[in-house]
Write a protein that holds these residues in place. Structure first.
Motif, PDB file in Angstrom:
ATOM      1  N   PHE A 296      19.268   3.431   1.088  1.00 12.72           N
ATOM      2  CA  PHE A 296      18.391   4.454   1.656  1.00 12.72           C
ATOM      3  C   PHE A 296      17.385   4.891   0.587  1.00 12.72           C
ATOM      4  CE2 PHE A 296      22.576   5.338   3.865  1.00 12.72           C
ATOM      5  CZ  PHE A 296      22.255   4.582   4.979  1.00 12.72           C
ATOM      6  N   ILE A 297      16.132   4.508   0.773  1.00 12.69           N
ATOM      7  CA  ILE A 297      15.094   4.752  -0.228  1.00 12.69           C
ATOM      8  C   ILE A 297      14.053   5.711   0.359  1.00 12.69           C
ATOM      9  CG2 ILE A 297      13.424   3.670  -1.787  1.00 12.69           C
ATOM     10  CD1 ILE A 297      16.354   2.700  -2.197  1.00 12.69           C
TER      11      ILE A 297
ATOM     12  N   THR B 158       7.199  -9.781  12.093  1.00 16.25           N
ATOM     13  CA  THR B 158       6.830  -9.151  10.823  1.00 16.25           C
ATOM     14  C   THR B 158       7.862  -9.461   9.740  1.00 16.25           C
ATOM     15  OG1 THR B 158       5.812  -7.337  12.070  1.00 16.25           O
ATOM     16  CG2 THR B 158       6.247  -6.947   9.719  1.00 16.25           C
TER      17      THR B 158
ATOM     18  N   ARG C  24      -1.561  -3.720   6.300  1.00 12.95           N
ATOM     19  CA  ARG C  24      -1.941  -4.093   7.672  1.00 12.95           C
ATOM     20  C   ARG C  24      -3.124  -3.273   8.166  1.00 12.95           C
ATOM     21  NH1 ARG C  24       2.476  -2.971  12.101  1.00 12.95           N
ATOM     22  NH2 ARG C  24       2.306  -1.066  10.859  1.00 12.95           N
TER      23      ARG C  24
ATOM     24  N   GLY D  61       6.569  -1.263  -1.874  1.00 12.74           N
ATOM     25  CA  GLY D  61       5.504  -2.199  -2.255  1.00 12.74           C
ATOM     26  C   GLY D  61       4.524  -1.572  -3.235  1.00 12.74           C
TER      27      GLY D  61
ATOM     28  N   ASN E 162       7.531  -8.083   1.003  1.00  7.60           N
ATOM     29  CA  ASN E 162       8.003  -6.715   1.160  1.00  7.60           C
ATOM     30  C   ASN E 162       7.660  -6.089   2.517  1.00  7.60           C
ATOM     31  OD1 ASN E 162       8.639  -3.837   0.018  1.00  7.60           O
ATOM     32  ND2 ASN E 162       6.497  -3.734   0.687  1.00  7.60           N
ATOM     33  N   ALA E 163       6.576  -6.531   3.156  1.00 11.69           N
ATOM     34  CA  ALA E 163       6.168  -5.894   4.415  1.00 11.69           C
ATOM     35  C   ALA E 163       7.315  -5.961   5.415  1.00 11.69           C
ATOM     36  CB  ALA E 163       4.932  -6.578   4.978  1.00 11.69           C
ATOM     37  N   GLY E 164       7.608  -4.823   6.023  1.00  7.54           N
ATOM     38  CA  GLY E 164       8.693  -4.809   7.001  1.00  7.54           C
ATOM     39  C   GLY E 164       8.579  -3.578   7.871  1.00  7.54           C
TER      40      GLY E 164
ATOM     41  N   SER F  75       0.805  -1.232   0.000  1.00 16.09           N
ATOM     42  CA  SER F  75       0.000   0.000   0.000  1.00 16.09           C
ATOM     43  C   SER F  75       0.832   1.273   0.000  1.00 16.09           C
ATOM     44  CB  SER F  75      -0.924   0.011   1.230  1.00 16.09           C
ATOM     45  OG  SER F  75      -0.153  -0.030   2.419  1.00 16.09           O
ATOM     46  N   ARG F  76       2.100   1.162   0.334  1.00 14.78           N
ATOM     47  CA  ARG F  76       2.954   2.366   0.421  1.00 14.78           C
ATOM     48  C   ARG F  76       4.369   2.004  -0.044  1.00 14.78           C
ATOM     49  NH1 ARG F  76       4.225   3.790   5.248  1.00 14.78           N
ATOM     50  NH2 ARG F  76       3.191   2.293   6.588  1.00 14.78           N
TER      51      ARG F  76
ATOM     52  N   ASP G 123      -2.277  -9.018   8.608  1.00 15.87           N
ATOM     53  CA  ASP G 123      -1.042  -8.735   9.335  1.00 15.87           C
ATOM     54  C   ASP G 123      -0.106  -9.926   9.132  1.00 15.87           C
ATOM     55  OD1 ASP G 123       0.981  -8.361  11.199  1.00 15.87           O
ATOM     56  OD2 ASP G 123      -0.379  -7.673  12.783  1.00 15.87           O
ATOM     57  N   VAL G 124       1.027  -9.705   8.473  1.00 14.90           N
ATOM     58  CA  VAL G 124       1.918 -10.835   8.188  1.00 14.90           C
ATOM     59  C   VAL G 124       2.597 -11.379   9.446  1.00 14.90           C
ATOM     60  CG1 VAL G 124       2.332 -10.135   5.787  1.00 14.90           C
ATOM     61  CG2 VAL G 124       3.950  -9.443   7.586  1.00 14.90           C
TER      62      VAL G 124
ATOM     63  N   THR H 145      10.985   6.638   1.420  1.00 17.96           N
ATOM     64  CA  THR H 145       9.646   6.140   1.767  1.00 17.96           C
ATOM     65  C   THR H 145       9.326   6.580   3.191  1.00 17.96           C
ATOM     66  OG1 THR H 145      10.260   4.074   2.867  1.00 17.96           O
ATOM     67  CG2 THR H 145      10.134   4.008   0.455  1.00 17.96           C
ATOM     68  N   GLU H 146       8.117   6.263   3.617  1.00 16.29           N
ATOM     69  CA  GLU H 146       7.673   6.691   4.955  1.00 16.29           C
ATOM     70  C   GLU H 146       8.287   5.865   6.077  1.00 16.29           C
ATOM     71  OE1 GLU H 146       3.360   6.847   4.965  1.00 16.29           O
ATOM     72  OE2 GLU H 146       3.408   7.717   2.963  1.00 16.29           O
TER      73      GLU H 146
ATOM     74  N   LEU I 195      12.489  -8.860   0.514  1.00 16.88           N
ATOM     75  CA  LEU I 195      13.120  -7.562   0.733  1.00 16.88           C
ATOM     76  C   LEU I 195      14.054  -7.661   1.928  1.00 16.88           C
ATOM     77  CD1 LEU I 195      12.673  -4.804  -0.820  1.00 16.88           C
ATOM     78  CD2 LEU I 195      11.124  -6.675  -1.387  1.00 16.88           C
ATOM     79  N   SER I 196      15.344  -7.568   1.628  1.00 20.25           N
ATOM     80  CA  SER I 196      16.359  -7.492   2.673  1.00 20.25           C
ATOM     81  C   SER I 196      16.645  -6.015   2.919  1.00 20.25           C
ATOM     82  CB  SER I 196      17.605  -8.258   2.211  1.00 20.25           C
ATOM     83  OG  SER I 196      18.643  -8.119   3.145  1.00 20.25           O
TER      84      SER I 196
HETATM   85  P1  NAP Z   1       6.922   1.639   4.259  1.00 23.98           P
HETATM   86  O1  NAP Z   1       6.906   2.800   3.328  1.00 23.98           O
HETATM   87  O2  NAP Z   1       6.955   1.874   5.729  1.00 23.98           O
HETATM   88  O3  NAP Z   1       5.660   0.713   3.906  1.00 23.98           O
HETATM   89  C1  NAP Z   1       5.491  -0.456   4.640  1.00 23.98           C
HETATM   90  C2  NAP Z   1       4.342  -1.262   4.063  1.00 23.98           C
HETATM   91  O4  NAP Z   1       4.278  -2.498   4.796  1.00 23.98           O
HETATM   92  C3  NAP Z   1       2.989  -0.595   4.220  1.00 23.98           C
HETATM   93  O5  NAP Z   1       2.184  -0.980   3.128  1.00 23.98           O
HETATM   94  C4  NAP Z   1       2.460  -1.222   5.523  1.00 23.98           C
HETATM   95  O6  NAP Z   1       1.042  -1.240   5.600  1.00 23.98           O
HETATM   96  C5  NAP Z   1       2.985  -2.625   5.378  1.00 23.98           C
HETATM   97  N1  NAP Z   1       3.116  -3.369   6.635  1.00 23.98           N
HETATM   98  C6  NAP Z   1       3.830  -3.048   7.732  1.00 23.98           C
HETATM   99  N2  NAP Z   1       3.697  -3.996   8.666  1.00 23.98           N
HETATM  100  C7  NAP Z   1       2.870  -4.934   8.142  1.00 23.98           C
HETATM  101  C8  NAP Z   1       2.337  -6.145   8.617  1.00 23.98           C
HETATM  102  N3  NAP Z   1       2.624  -6.601   9.847  1.00 23.98           N
HETATM  103  N4  NAP Z   1       1.513  -6.852   7.807  1.00 23.98           N
HETATM  104  C9  NAP Z   1       1.206  -6.413   6.558  1.00 23.98           C
HETATM  105  N5  NAP Z   1       1.674  -5.262   6.054  1.00 23.98           N
HETATM  106  C10 NAP Z   1       2.494  -4.535   6.848  1.00 23.98           C
HETATM  107  O7  NAP Z   1       8.162   0.674   3.937  1.00 23.98           O
HETATM  108  P2  NAP Z   1       9.228   0.677   2.711  1.00 23.98           P
HETATM  109  O8  NAP Z   1      10.270   1.687   3.012  1.00 23.98           O
HETATM  110  O9  NAP Z   1       8.520   0.703   1.414  1.00 23.98           O
HETATM  111  O10 NAP Z   1       9.918  -0.742   2.939  1.00 23.98           O
HETATM  112  C11 NAP Z   1       9.499  -1.910   2.266  1.00 23.98           C
HETATM  113  C12 NAP Z   1      10.505  -3.006   2.556  1.00 23.98           C
HETATM  114  O11 NAP Z   1      11.801  -2.616   2.129  1.00 23.98           O
HETATM  115  C13 NAP Z   1      10.632  -3.346   4.043  1.00 23.98           C
HETATM  116  O12 NAP Z   1      10.820  -4.743   4.195  1.00 23.98           O
HETATM  117  C14 NAP Z   1      11.894  -2.609   4.452  1.00 23.98           C
HETATM  118  O13 NAP Z   1      12.519  -3.193   5.561  1.00 23.98           O
HETATM  119  C15 NAP Z   1      12.717  -2.716   3.192  1.00 23.98           C
HETATM  120  N6  NAP Z   1      13.748  -1.676   3.087  1.00 23.98           N
HETATM  121  C16 NAP Z   1      13.405  -0.356   2.965  1.00 23.98           C
HETATM  122  C17 NAP Z   1      14.417   0.597   2.881  1.00 23.98           C
HETATM  123  C18 NAP Z   1      14.125   2.073   2.752  1.00 23.98           C
HETATM  124  O14 NAP Z   1      15.075   2.890   2.826  1.00 23.98           O
HETATM  125  N7  NAP Z   1      12.888   2.490   2.550  1.00 23.98           N
HETATM  126  C19 NAP Z   1      15.757   0.204   2.935  1.00 23.98           C
HETATM  127  C20 NAP Z   1      16.062  -1.146   3.066  1.00 23.98           C
HETATM  128  C21 NAP Z   1      15.055  -2.079   3.136  1.00 23.98           C
HETATM  129  P3  NAP Z   1       0.263  -0.308   6.691  1.00 23.98           P
HETATM  130  O15 NAP Z   1       0.566   1.117   6.321  1.00 23.98           O
HETATM  131  O16 NAP Z   1      -1.173  -0.675   6.509  1.00 23.98           O
HETATM  132  O17 NAP Z   1       0.832  -0.694   8.037  1.00 23.98           O
END
Ligand code: NAP
Length: 248
Positions: A189-190, A111, A34, A15, A87-89, A11-12, A60-61, A192-193, A141-142
């Motif tokens: 570093f991406i 999670t 979630r 992902g 991807n959820a993390g 959703s964000r 909720d994963v 996102t929220e 997604l690592s």
């Molecule tokens: P994000 O913007 O915070 O979005 C997280 C997404 O995961 C949202 O859709 C959220 O839904 C969902 N989510 C969270 N907990 C959940 C759960 N228990 N069950 C189902 N859905 C859940 O995150 P992102 O930055 O895109 O990151 C995506 C992945 O990339 C993650 O695994 C993160 O660790 C990894 N990553 C990100 C970065 C970065 O810099 N952004 C760097 C390295 C790795 P709700 O809003 O409904 O909770």
């Protein structure tokens, strides 16, 4: 072949970018989330406007029964999954290990790690040639934190992503003969929220100086790697971990 993709946390952020790209590549897309149904509904509306079949499923994963229901819903709506993006993390506020808190550790691991493994289990039961499936692809997604360890920030999160790297390599070997490819993407570093949860304002502004390319990445720049790993163009790639971190 009916191409069906489940994106957990679709959703964000990364992902949602993956969902948008998948819609242009002919996938029917399940956007899992979630709690934020407004964000999920917005993504689904965009995917449908682009001509794709798309649904949003709240699950909720970190909860096994939710995962089972998620995959059963997709079976009913689209047929069996052919591509899973784990991807959820969650990240959480910055901390040091001397302040480690069991509830936080349980949430992060439930999670990021247990959710990934249990979603993979459900996907394998549907994809595996051994179980009458037609094969498929799993992308986990690592994080670059798995390599750095993220000292002074979030070693707990980093170690959960280290588990994802090991899981990816092991699972690729376990199901390679069953028609399933398993790979991971390790973003840096991406934008996102997720960074809002760390409690540090303008976090990416500080961190971008550490990146050889001197900028944060965009979610769409991670999505392209994910879609490639799911595609037939990556037909001989399995057990790979691709860094998408601007050279870091
Ligand atoms: P994000 O913007 O915070 O979005 C997280 C997404 O995961 C949202 O859709 C959220 O839904 C969902 N989510 C969270 N907990 C959940 C759960 N228990 N069950 C189902 N859905 C859940 O995150 P992102 O930055 O895109 O990151 C995506 C992945 O990339 C993650 O695994 C993160 O660790 C990894 N990553 C990100 C970065 C970065 O810099 N952004 C760097 C390295 C790795 P709700 O809003 O409904 O909770």
């Amino acid at each position: 072949m009916n191409q069906v993709m489940i994106i957990t946390g679709g959703s964000r952020g990364i992902g949602a970018a993956t969902a948008r790209l998948a819609a242009t590549r002919g996938y029917a897309v399940c956007v899992n989330y979630r709690q934020d149904h407004v964000a999920a509904d917005r993504v689904v509306a965009d995917l449908r406007a682009a001509g794709a079949r798309a649904i949003a499923v709240a699950a909720d994963v970190a909860v096994e029964a939710d995962i089972v229901r998620l995959f059963a819903t997709v079976d009913r709506e689209f047929g069996p999954v052919s591509a899973l993006v784990n991807n959820a993390g969650i990240l959480g506020t910055m901390n040091r290990v001397e302040t480690a808190d069991l509830a936080r550790l349980q949430q992060i691991y439930a999670t990021n790690v247990f959710g990934t493994i249990l979603c993979a289990r459900e996907a394998i039961r549907r994809m595996s040639l051994r179980h009458g499936g037609r094969g498929g692809a799993i992308v986990n997604l690592s994080s670059g934190a798995a390599r750095s360890g993220a000292p002074g920030q979030y070693i707990d999160y980093a170690s959960s992503k280290g588990a994802i790297d090991t899981f990816t390599v092991g699972l690729a070997r376990e199901v390679g003969a069953d028609g399933i490819r398993v790979n991971a993407v390790r973003p840096g570093f991406i934008r996102t929220e997720i960074h809002d949860s760390t409690g540090e304002p303008n976090r990416l502004e500080r961190l971008k100086g550490l990146v050889p390319m001197k900028r944060a990445g965009e979610a769409s720049e991670v999505a392209t790697s994910i879609l490639w790993l799911c595609s037939d163009e990556a037909s001989y790639t399995s057990g790979a971990i691709i860094d998408v971190g601007g050279g870091k």
